[in-house]
Design a protein around this motif. Structure first.
Motif, PDB file in Angstrom:
ATOM      1  N   ARG B  14      60.738  28.280  34.206  1.00  0.00           N
ATOM      2  CA  ARG B  14      61.553  27.155  33.768  1.00  0.00           C
ATOM      3  C   ARG B  14      61.938  27.319  32.296  1.00  0.00           C
ATOM      4  NH1 ARG B  14      58.961  21.681  35.071  1.00  0.00           N
ATOM      5  NH2 ARG B  14      57.080  22.335  36.127  1.00  0.00           N
ATOM      6  N   SER B  15      62.711  26.384  31.782  1.00  0.00           N
ATOM      7  CA  SER B  15      63.246  26.532  30.423  1.00  0.00           C
ATOM      8  C   SER B  15      62.150  26.624  29.369  1.00  0.00           C
ATOM      9  CB  SER B  15      64.188  25.385  30.106  1.00  0.00           C
ATOM     10  OG  SER B  15      63.511  24.161  30.306  1.00  0.00           O
ATOM     11  N   ASP B  16      60.977  26.026  29.622  1.00  0.00           N
ATOM     12  CA  ASP B  16      59.907  26.119  28.622  1.00  0.00           C
ATOM     13  C   ASP B  16      58.862  27.160  29.009  1.00  0.00           C
ATOM     14  OD1 ASP B  16      58.892  24.740  30.707  1.00  0.00           O
ATOM     15  OD2 ASP B  16      58.086  23.069  29.553  1.00  0.00           O
ATOM     16  N   GLY B  17      59.201  28.026  29.954  1.00  0.00           N
ATOM     17  CA  GLY B  17      58.312  29.130  30.287  1.00  0.00           C
ATOM     18  C   GLY B  17      57.252  28.818  31.325  1.00  0.00           C
ATOM     19  N   ARG B  18      57.338  27.627  31.918  1.00  0.00           N
ATOM     20  CA  ARG B  18      56.343  27.308  32.948  1.00  0.00           C
ATOM     21  C   ARG B  18      56.841  27.752  34.309  1.00  0.00           C
ATOM     22  NH1 ARG B  18      55.534  21.316  33.243  1.00  0.00           N
ATOM     23  NH2 ARG B  18      57.519  21.176  32.146  1.00  0.00           N
ATOM     24  N   ARG B  19      55.910  27.868  35.279  1.00  0.00           N
ATOM     25  CA  ARG B  19      56.286  28.105  36.674  1.00  0.00           C
ATOM     26  C   ARG B  19      56.613  26.755  37.290  1.00  0.00           C
ATOM     27  NH1 ARG B  19      55.986  33.824  37.428  1.00  0.00           N
ATOM     28  NH2 ARG B  19      55.893  33.432  39.659  1.00  0.00           N
ATOM     29  N   GLN B  20      57.026  26.826  38.561  1.00  0.00           N
ATOM     30  CA  GLN B  20      57.441  25.630  39.281  1.00  0.00           C
ATOM     31  C   GLN B  20      56.392  24.513  39.297  1.00  0.00           C
ATOM     32  OE1 GLN B  20      58.909  27.496  42.912  1.00  0.00           O
ATOM     33  NE2 GLN B  20      59.500  25.434  43.545  1.00  0.00           N
ATOM     34  N   TYR B  21      55.166  24.876  39.642  1.00  0.00           N
ATOM     35  CA  TYR B  21      54.134  23.859  39.864  1.00  0.00           C
ATOM     36  C   TYR B  21      53.185  23.714  38.673  1.00  0.00           C
ATOM     37  CZ  TYR B  21      55.569  24.473  44.734  1.00  0.00           C
ATOM     38  OH  TYR B  21      56.303  24.557  45.882  1.00  0.00           O
ATOM     39  N   GLU B  22      53.593  24.244  37.538  1.00  0.00           N
ATOM     40  CA  GLU B  22      52.697  24.236  36.396  1.00  0.00           C
ATOM     41  C   GLU B  22      52.845  22.937  35.624  1.00  0.00           C
ATOM     42  OE1 GLU B  22      53.011  28.025  34.457  1.00  0.00           O
ATOM     43  OE2 GLU B  22      51.793  27.311  32.784  1.00  0.00           O
ATOM     44  N   LEU B  23      51.705  22.335  35.258  1.00  0.00           N
ATOM     45  CA  LEU B  23      51.738  21.116  34.445  1.00  0.00           C
ATOM     46  C   LEU B  23      51.711  21.507  32.973  1.00  0.00           C
ATOM     47  CD1 LEU B  23      49.070  18.957  36.309  1.00  0.00           C
ATOM     48  CD2 LEU B  23      51.546  18.776  36.505  1.00  0.00           C
ATOM     49  N   ARG B  24      52.167  20.579  32.120  1.00  0.00           N
ATOM     50  CA  ARG B  24      52.080  20.838  30.678  1.00  0.00           C
ATOM     51  C   ARG B  24      50.649  20.559  30.213  1.00  0.00           C
ATOM     52  NH1 ARG B  24      56.872  17.132  28.622  1.00  0.00           N
ATOM     53  NH2 ARG B  24      56.264  15.939  30.454  1.00  0.00           N
ATOM     54  N   ASP B  25      50.367  20.949  28.972  1.00  0.00           N
ATOM     55  CA  ASP B  25      49.042  20.682  28.399  1.00  0.00           C
ATOM     56  C   ASP B  25      48.762  19.194  28.408  1.00  0.00           C
ATOM     57  OD1 ASP B  25      48.318  23.172  27.869  1.00  0.00           O
ATOM     58  OD2 ASP B  25      48.648  23.107  25.696  1.00  0.00           O
ATOM     59  N   ILE B  26      47.546  18.832  28.776  1.00  0.00           N
ATOM     60  CA  ILE B  26      47.168  17.420  28.723  1.00  0.00           C
ATOM     61  C   ILE B  26      46.168  17.242  27.587  1.00  0.00           C
ATOM     62  CG2 ILE B  26      46.142  15.492  29.982  1.00  0.00           C
ATOM     63  CD1 ILE B  26      46.932  16.934  32.557  1.00  0.00           C
ATOM     64  N   LEU B  27      46.498  16.360  26.643  1.00  0.00           N
ATOM     65  CA  LEU B  27      45.580  16.069  25.542  1.00  0.00           C
ATOM     66  C   LEU B  27      45.113  14.634  25.682  1.00  0.00           C
ATOM     67  CD1 LEU B  27      47.260  17.623  22.382  1.00  0.00           C
ATOM     68  CD2 LEU B  27      45.197  18.397  23.552  1.00  0.00           C
ATOM     69  N   ILE B  28      43.809  14.426  25.632  1.00  0.00           N
ATOM     70  CA  ILE B  28      43.277  13.075  25.774  1.00  0.00           C
ATOM     71  C   ILE B  28      42.405  12.749  24.571  1.00  0.00           C
ATOM     72  CG2 ILE B  28      41.786  11.576  27.161  1.00  0.00           C
ATOM     73  CD1 ILE B  28      42.628  13.270  29.593  1.00  0.00           C
ATOM     74  N   ASP B  29      42.731  11.647  23.908  1.00  0.00           N
ATOM     75  CA  ASP B  29      41.944  11.201  22.755  1.00  0.00           C
ATOM     76  C   ASP B  29      41.482   9.771  23.015  1.00  0.00           C
ATOM     77  OD1 ASP B  29      40.859  10.564  20.370  1.00  0.00           O
ATOM     78  OD2 ASP B  29      42.703  10.705  19.188  1.00  0.00           O
ATOM     79  N   LEU B  30      40.166   9.571  23.066  1.00  0.00           N
ATOM     80  CA  LEU B  30      39.643   8.238  23.399  1.00  0.00           C
ATOM     81  C   LEU B  30      39.022   7.551  22.187  1.00  0.00           C
ATOM     82  CD1 LEU B  30      37.996   9.135  26.826  1.00  0.00           C
ATOM     83  CD2 LEU B  30      40.234   8.158  26.431  1.00  0.00           C
ATOM     84  N   THR B  31      39.450   7.924  20.987  1.00  0.00           N
ATOM     85  CA  THR B  31      38.916   7.304  19.772  1.00  0.00           C
ATOM     86  C   THR B  31      39.270   5.823  19.732  1.00  0.00           C
ATOM     87  OG1 THR B  31      39.582   9.369  18.767  1.00  0.00           O
ATOM     88  CG2 THR B  31      38.737   7.684  17.294  1.00  0.00           C
ATOM     89  N   PRO B  32      38.316   4.934  19.384  1.00  0.00           N
ATOM     90  CA  PRO B  32      38.648   3.517  19.279  1.00  0.00           C
ATOM     91  C   PRO B  32      39.672   3.274  18.177  1.00  0.00           C
ATOM     92  CG  PRO B  32      36.274   3.871  19.111  1.00  0.00           C
ATOM     93  CD  PRO B  32      36.915   5.202  19.049  1.00  0.00           C
ATOM     94  N   ALA B 221      45.824  14.552  41.765  1.00  0.00           N
ATOM     95  CA  ALA B 221      44.388  14.807  41.853  1.00  0.00           C
ATOM     96  C   ALA B 221      43.921  15.680  40.699  1.00  0.00           C
ATOM     97  CB  ALA B 221      44.075  15.469  43.185  1.00  0.00           C
ATOM     98  N   VAL B 222      44.757  16.633  40.328  1.00  0.00           N
ATOM     99  CA  VAL B 222      44.408  17.536  39.229  1.00  0.00           C
ATOM    100  C   VAL B 222      44.355  16.755  37.915  1.00  0.00           C
ATOM    101  CG1 VAL B 222      45.171  19.544  37.914  1.00  0.00           C
ATOM    102  CG2 VAL B 222      45.406  19.520  40.404  1.00  0.00           C
ATOM    103  N   VAL B 223      45.356  15.892  37.712  1.00  0.00           N
ATOM    104  CA  VAL B 223      45.400  15.099  36.488  1.00  0.00           C
ATOM    105  C   VAL B 223      44.196  14.151  36.429  1.00  0.00           C
ATOM    106  CG1 VAL B 223      46.721  13.360  35.228  1.00  0.00           C
ATOM    107  CG2 VAL B 223      47.905  15.248  36.333  1.00  0.00           C
ATOM    108  N   ALA B 224      43.875  13.530  37.569  1.00  0.00           N
ATOM    109  CA  ALA B 224      42.750  12.599  37.608  1.00  0.00           C
ATOM    110  C   ALA B 224      41.447  13.306  37.258  1.00  0.00           C
ATOM    111  CB  ALA B 224      42.643  11.964  38.986  1.00  0.00           C
ATOM    112  N   GLN B 225      41.298  14.531  37.728  1.00  0.00           N
ATOM    113  CA  GLN B 225      40.091  15.296  37.438  1.00  0.00           C
ATOM    114  C   GLN B 225      39.961  15.514  35.936  1.00  0.00           C
ATOM    115  OE1 GLN B 225      37.795  15.890  39.627  1.00  0.00           O
ATOM    116  NE2 GLN B 225      36.545  16.767  37.989  1.00  0.00           N
ATOM    117  N   GLU B 226      41.094  15.816  35.326  1.00  0.00           N
ATOM    118  CA  GLU B 226      41.157  16.034  33.888  1.00  0.00           C
ATOM    119  C   GLU B 226      40.700  14.770  33.140  1.00  0.00           C
ATOM    120  OE1 GLU B 226      41.489  18.910  31.558  1.00  0.00           O
ATOM    121  OE2 GLU B 226      41.993  19.331  33.649  1.00  0.00           O
ATOM    122  N   MET B 227      41.175  13.618  33.618  1.00  0.00           N
ATOM    123  CA  MET B 227      40.838  12.346  32.994  1.00  0.00           C
ATOM    124  C   MET B 227      39.357  12.031  33.164  1.00  0.00           C
ATOM    125  SD  MET B 227      44.366  10.512  34.199  1.00  0.00           S
ATOM    126  CE  MET B 227      43.748   8.939  34.494  1.00  0.00           C
TER     127      MET B 227
END
Lengths: 293, 255
Positions: B14-32, B221-227
């Motif tokens: 794809r235009s940003d170099g990912r494959r069809q089923y590839e997700l982008r980086d997920i960053l999670i910050d839970l700081t109050p 399901a993949v995203v939920a696992q990450e969370m």
């Protein structure tokens, strides 16, 4: 698609949607719900068990026990602010999930007269408590939906004046024998279990509790007494000390506050009430107080 | 068509170099954040959303109080600097209101509102950066903020955007892809497979729909696992910093 297959259901830490155990053998407690014979967690936290009761205790934010909302219990002493005057009742903000209710029938009227069930009484409600007024009261009852009602049927309870309010996490105030106390520096403190702390000018003993010199009319007064400069300084110092201690998560008791005040007065620059708020001084105070305790 | 970006090239990138089923980086910050009861900042690639949850607390208006359950209030704020065109939208904007309503409807069946009668849960969504998949990021961040606030929820809700380029479905679209392709956003509860939200603002051939739904569900399901991993790590850290004061109970069926 079951993501929990590989999860060990006996691990201590759980998060929402993870089944904990079969509901056939165990009862569900707080932080869980039932789904198809399974007790399933509804919060992220640790699994707790008492006999056959399984519950999950939510672990939250800073220092783990920073509980923002206060959960009222019968007999708790709280400091609150009137948010609304409604029919025969006041609504009081006590930092809980719902505002508490103070019924007209559960307050002492000036001079201790019996309440006459008259409309005129209801029309005069704003002469007792108005929106924005601070008061100290006791939790009288917990309602089925988690709401609560208050009473001020003691001369120790009622409208607050001659001082300032400081708010700390409710977890920092433990249940004590008494939540009213006077510091040697001429300041009275009311530690509300909801984390609201009232710091005020000392009330002389002979003016307390309906003895001679006790002014019944002053109970609902909106006017502050004269407070001299030294007392104002003491009140501000105490408030700043409470602010520093709550930031460091030190549980508050009368002994700790008295210790902290004494320590502060021994330091150079204690004449400047704000000096305690600078980080270096604050750290020293916390270290000194926790070492003594 | 020459100036147009190639969505999927011959090599399958794809235009940003990912494959069809590839997700982008997920960053999670839970700081109050400040005085919020729970907060989460989630990034999917360049899309960043901060969600603060307050409550359950006394409803602002009496009319919003429900006698048997909590009222959920969602407010969305789009930062003017979040897109390349700096446009200030006010809060009364119909598009934003609809956006907020879809977030609220996603979470109404998931939050155990009957535990908090006569109170209100405020969810403040701040969109800080936009590069496609804004709704998915908002939903994922809201799930995490609710969990960190200690509000009882049935399960994790995970959302993913799915688009289709001729016959090949693509996951987690960027802004460029979103403007060119028909796409839908799907929010699911991966454990039970329940779908809490599907939205689509473009036209799509009916034959493509099923494949996209399936794909988005699997990706959820993949995203939920990450969370879950993020929440577990944080909870473990908190328990550790409390010095293991709460001894977790070991449970066995035999007892």
């Amino acid at each position: 698609m079951d993501l929990d297959e590989d999860e060990d259901s006996t691990s201590r830490i759980t998060s929402p949607g993870e089944s904990i155990i079969s509901s056939q053998a165990f009862m569900r407690g707080h932080g869980t719900y039932l789904e198809k014979d399974q007790v399933v967690s509804s919060v992220a936290g640790t699994i707790e068990r008492v006999n056959r009761l399984v519950s999950v205790k939510a672990i939250r934010a800073r220092k783990g026990i920073f509980c923002v909302t206060y959960i009222p219990e019968v007999g708790d002493l709280v400091v609150g602010r009137v948010t609304e005057v409604a029919a025969r009742r006041w609504k009081v903000h006590i930092n809980a999930r719902q505002d508490s209710v103070l019924m007209l029938g559960s307050v002492n009227l000036p001079g201790g007269i019996q309440r006459r069930k008259l409309e005129s009484d209801e029309l005069q409600m704003r002469t007792f408590f108005e929106e924005g007024d601070l008061l100290v009261a006791e939790i009288q009852q917990i309602m089925g939906d988690g709401g609560s009602s208050l009473h001020t049927r003691s001369l120790k309870y009622g409208k607050l004046r001659n001082g300032m309010l400081e708010i700390v996490p409710s977890a920092l105030v433990r249940r004590l024998k008494s939540h009213f106390f006077s510091l040697p520096c001429g300041v009275d403190i009311i530690l509300g279990l909801n984390g609201f702390i009232w710091i005020m000018k000392h009330v002389k003993d002979h003016e307390q509790l309906g003895e001679q010199g006790f002014d019944a009319e002053a109970v609902y007064s909106n006017q502050n007494d004269d407070i001299d400069q030294a007392t104002r300084g003491s009140i501000a110092r105490t408030a700043n000390i409470i602010r520093v201690l709550s930031k460091a998560f030190v549980p508050l008791t009368d002994a700790i506050l008295a210790d902290a005040y004494e320590w502060f007065m021994e330091q150079e620059g204690s004449s400047d009430v704000k000096s305690i708020l600078n980080d270096e001084m604050a750290d020293q105070l916390v270290a000194a107080v926790t070492a003594r305790a | 068509m020459g100036s147009r970006v190639e969505i999927l090239n011959d090599g399958g990138y794809r235009s940003d170099g990912r494959r069809q089923y590839e997700l982008r980086d997920i960053l999670i910050d839970l700081t109050p954040q400040g005085s919020a009861d729970g907060s989460a900042q989630v990034s999917h690639g360049l899309t960043t959303v901060l969600v603060n949850v307050f409550g359950p607390r006394e409803p602002r208006l009496r009319s919003q109080s429900l006698h048997d359950r909590a009222n959920i209030n969602v407010e969305v704020l789009i930062a003017p600097f979040s897109t390349s065109e700096h446009r200030k939208r006010n809060r009364g904007d119909k598009r934003i209101l609809e956006f907020a309503a879809s977030i609220r409807e996603t979470f109404e069946p998931v939050i155990l509102t009957n535990l908090y009668p006569r109170s209100q849960i405020d969810i403040y969504v701040q969109i800080l950066q936009q590069d496609g998949g804004v709704l998915q990021t908002c939903i994922n961040a809201t799930t995490l903020a609710l969990v960190t606030a200690g509000i009882a929820v049935k399960d994790y809700v995970a959302a993913v955007t799915c688009g289709v380029h001729s016959t090949s479905p693509l996951l987690d679209l960027t802004n460029i892809e979103e403007s060119d392709l028909p796409h839908l956003t799907l929010a699911t509860i991966p454990r039970t497979g329940k779908v809490t939200l599907v939205t689509m603002e473009t036209r799509l051939h009916i034959d493509r729909f099923e494949a996209m739904m399936r794909l988005a569900k699997d990706a959820g399901a993949v995203v939920a696992q990450e969370m879950k991993v993020a929440v577990k790590t944080r909870t473990e850290d908190l328990v550790k910093s409390m010095g293991g004061a709460t001894e977790g109970a070991k449970l066995t069926e035999e007892e």
